[in-house]
Design an enzyme around this catalytic site. Sequence first.
Site, mmCIF file in Angstrom:
data_model
loop_
_atom_site.group_PDB
_atom_site.id
_atom_site.type_symbol
_atom_site.label_atom_id
_atom_site.label_comp_id
_atom_site.label_asym_id
_atom_site.label_seq_id
_atom_site.Cartn_x
_atom_site.Cartn_y
_atom_site.Cartn_z
ATOM 1 N N HIS A 276 0.834 -1.219 0.000
ATOM 2 C CA HIS A 276 0.000 0.000 0.000
ATOM 3 C C HIS A 276 0.865 1.265 0.000
ATOM 4 O O HIS A 276 0.451 2.309 0.483
ATOM 5 C CB HIS A 276 -0.948 0.038 1.204
ATOM 6 C CG HIS A 276 -1.688 -1.246 1.423
ATOM 7 N ND1 HIS A 276 -2.898 -1.515 0.831
ATOM 8 C CD2 HIS A 276 -1.352 -2.358 2.141
ATOM 9 C CE1 HIS A 276 -3.296 -2.740 1.194
ATOM 10 N NE2 HIS A 276 -2.372 -3.276 1.976
ATOM 11 N N SER B 82 15.351 21.699 -15.728
ATOM 12 C CA SER B 82 14.143 22.457 -16.018
ATOM 13 C C SER B 82 14.534 23.746 -16.713
ATOM 14 O O SER B 82 15.586 24.325 -16.428
ATOM 15 C CB SER B 82 13.422 22.769 -14.713
ATOM 16 O OG SER B 82 12.577 23.892 -14.883
ATOM 17 N N LYS C 129 16.304 21.924 -10.520
ATOM 18 C CA LYS C 129 15.667 20.648 -10.835
ATOM 19 C C LYS C 129 16.598 19.641 -11.515
ATOM 20 O O LYS C 129 17.442 19.986 -12.308
ATOM 21 C CB LYS C 129 14.470 20.875 -11.781
ATOM 22 C CG LYS C 129 13.299 21.600 -11.164
ATOM 23 C CD LYS C 129 12.640 20.852 -10.010
ATOM 24 C CE LYS C 129 11.881 19.640 -10.487
ATOM 25 N NZ LYS C 129 10.701 20.019 -11.286
ATOM 26 N N GLU D 206 10.349 8.352 -16.640
ATOM 27 C CA GLU D 206 8.992 8.867 -16.909
ATOM 28 C C GLU D 206 8.556 8.549 -18.333
ATOM 29 O O GLU D 206 7.407 8.196 -18.596
ATOM 30 C CB GLU D 206 8.946 10.384 -16.693
ATOM 31 C CG GLU D 206 9.021 10.787 -15.240
ATOM 32 C CD GLU D 206 9.124 12.303 -15.091
ATOM 33 O OE1 GLU D 206 8.229 12.882 -14.479
ATOM 34 O OE2 GLU D 206 10.099 12.899 -15.585
#
Length: 482
Positions: free
Chosen positions: A177, A298, A304, A311
């Site tokens: 979970h 970024s 970043k 991804e």
Amino acid sequence: MADHRDPPSPGPAPGAAPDAPQITWGGRFSEPTDAFVARLNASVGFDKRLYRQDIAGSKAHATMLAAQGILSQADAQAICAGLDGVQADIEAGRFEWSDALEDVHMNVEHHLTARIGAAGGRLHTARSRNDQVATDLRLWLMAFIDDSLLPGIDRLQGALLDLADRDGQAILPGYTHLQRAQPVLLAHHLLAYVEMLERDRGRVVDCRRRAAESPLGSAALAGTPFPLDREATARALGFSRPMANSLDAVADRDFAVEFTAGAALAMVHLSRLAEELVVWSSQEFGFIELGDAFATGSSIMPQKKNPDIPELVRGKTGRVFGDLVALLTVLKGLPLAYNKDLQEDKEALFDAADTLRDSLEAMARLLPATTVRADRMRAACEAGFVTATDVADYLAARGVPFRDAHHVVGRLVGWCIAEERPLTALTVAEFKRFHPIFEDDILTAVTVEASVAARISQGGTAPARVAEALAAARARLSARLG
Ligand code: ARG
């Protein structure tokens, strides 16, 4: 104001030009194909990728025709030599693909005939593009599986095993979970993916076995009156046998569906790994740091470091699902035998195959460049009460019914949360406040090392078990790589 509309659609297809090549099937027609229709109908833009298989299939067919006395030896030799020349032209970039010639099959045949004359026109005896395209696509898939996919799976398994060798002794919380559950070795976690990939491999190998049957010689749909030797062409091309039924042979695309279904499931596995890498590389987890070569920055936020590659793999999974649904939908309700709908099989199959190959490769490259933060993994274990089950097991092993033990430890953890103290910081006296049976050895039992070491059941995370599993997985891979 700037115009953001698309530019006008391209002009007529080259096929509509006055100097367009003569269409092979043009005899029955008195009007040229509408230019837009010619463009929509053409598949050469994507099926030219099949040229090697198309040429190999034609050579096998011509050779067999000559052996059967259907074609003269001289014609067969001219055809084979001419096809070699066409292949050389294609590979040297000297070949002009034409939309007007629809597809790879008619492009190759047209250029062959331009090279060798009348003999080229005899190649299509006892053959149709229907058995030809099914043959080409099966051969292409078999080669792709052998040359790109199986090596790609092996390579990623190797990268997972290498990382397990390098940093596998790190202990991190295993989750259920997405809540910290019980500690596991990083090697154990990585080996879970090795197993998934092993099943993916099995599915691809199984699909290849059924793909390796030859449609060639089924002609348009019903077979042919010529005395073919279908065993000979099947053997020459590396198929295990000719397909049994000519209608099935030209209409079947099960192999494309099976492959794409297997690819979709393999992408599911890669997307799960990708998701874990994304989460683990977040500052909230900080379990890993991706190599600079596998992350991006970024354009606005200078601090970043984004996990774009995992991804993308996660995102590309959707394409492959789409390819599978496209193929299933093309086939659903399609009457026997060949229908032009089947031309829509190729882009879906190619896309699924390329996407899986690239995703495997991306992961295999990224893993070795990933830094494992064992200290952060360990800290997450400490803060997560991940050895609470071991405390309950401790009581149960000393005669406390497990349900009672569970309740005692639940209260103990509740108290620790209120006190903001990890289980490993408690004294024996504090343990005893919750149950008198606790002794000094609870202080060892509650450590993550003891927890992991205790899980000796087959397939469990104890270091000895994981070492065996790692050795077995390595041996399986080495046996394959020879
Ligand atoms: N380009 C076609 C395809 O990919 C080849 C077969 C065409 N056959 C036909 N009868 N029009 O399906």
